[in-house]
Structure formats: structure tokens, C-alpha cells
Design a protein around this motif. Sequence first.
Motif: not given
Length: 264
Positions: A125, A180, A202-203, A205, A249, A254-257
Motif C-alpha cells: 500500500f 481511509g 487507497y484503502r 479498513t 483487513g 475493506e475498500d482497496r483500490r
Amino acid sequence: MTDLDDDKRHMFGKYQLKPNSGVNPPYSPAYPVEWGCALRTVEIMTRVAPSKLKTLLADTPFEIVNDRVAFRFMLSPGHSMAVHTGQMFDLMITVPVRYKDLFTETHIFMYCSDPMGICAGREVFGYTKKDAHYAFDERPDGSITGWVKRRGIPLADFSFTPDADAPIVRIVDGKEQPGGEIHVRRLPHPARLETAYADIAYRRTPLKYSAPLAGRATMTLHPCIYDPIADLEPEILGAHFMVSDVYGGGFEVEDRRLIERLTP
């Protein structure tokens, strides 16, 4: 650990490796995709000269929101990437930023007690994570003292004492708080002192923090040429303590992009 049903769970607790996530994948690091723990955080909110923040983020496209910097001393009991020690520790030195439609944060300095946490956060990340040792001592009266060292060199000493009359200062004013984390992730060139490629990761959690417990804090930052956090010369604005029983995680929670490729 040779048996996935081994109740000792020496490696990653209740979590298991997923396809392409570990043992020896065709990339590095070999890290567990899923992880989880509780979180206990002393947050010391400070003000730092905008020129210093501008210099630190000069090679990013992020818009700095204000002059606040959060020093977050974070203990993670039961962290599944640190089952062997029973807990993990992070010091996040964080500023609020905007990028496109994201209102988020980036860590200008970050220290971690666990090798797996360092490599997963930094290489995957783009976190600024470095290795560290720590103390985080909670007392029955709610006060907390601790320190952070890197390779035997003191970086920070801190203390927190609950005080209902103390102000609670967040990283931005107002109801909406950044969510985030965003970073420029860079891979160094193998033959030259330059970046081979860079992108923006970007993440977000899951976190369910308790209401902040107000208090008074002290913090001493020690000068170090390799870790110049003392050069920030932060002015303490407030401090509080928070607890979350939800922190983890993985693609399911989670949102991971990967937001954008910068180089080449």
C-alpha cells in the motif's frame, strides 16, 4: 504449523492463506490477505508549520487540508499477523489530504513493531513504515505511558492522562472526518537511485472506535538524522484515547483500490 486445524495457530491465528496470497507467490511480499485484531489508540493532535508539510508531500499530488498532524500510538492486541508476540504496535504520523473525490489521510512517517506488518503495509500500500520497538503501558486509572525506539535509538516518549475538562481536537474541524488512507507507492530502480514505477494506492479498513476519551498528553520527540520526526516541531493541541473491537483487513471487509499509475 503443519496442520491447518492446529489450535496453537502459530502463524496467522484463525486466518488461512488464500490462493495467490502466500507461501511463495510470483510477487512479494508473501503476506496474508486477511487479518484482524482489536485496536487501542492514544491520539495526540498537533499543529505543524504548513511549509514543513508541503515539503514532505512535495512529490505527491495530494492537497493538504490544514496544518494538523495526528500522532497515533496504536496497540493491536491479538493481531493475527503477530500471533507469536500477542500484539502489534504502530506509530502513525498522519495528515488529512484530498485527492480527486477522496477525503482521506496519508502517513508522513510510520513505525511498526512487526516484520509482516511492515512489508504488507509498505510494499502493498505504499506506507512509510519502518521497524520499531515500543512500550505501551496502561494503568488502572486510565493513564498510559510509552515510548518508541528504532534500532535502539529513542524516537518518541509519550504519556496520556484522562481529563474530562480537556479539549477534544480532531484532525479536521466539523462533523465530516477523513476516511481511509492514501499513499504514493514506489518501487526503487534496481540500477539507479530513482523510482522505477509509482502509483497511488487507497484503502479503508473497518473501524468502530469508541467515543474519544479526553485527556492531557506529553510528547518528547528525539532528534535523529535517519528519522527526523523531531524536525516537525509539533505544537500539541489536544489528546484522547479510543478503542475499537473491530479492525481488520482483506478483500471481504475493506475498500482497496489502485487509483492511478504515475510512473512510467
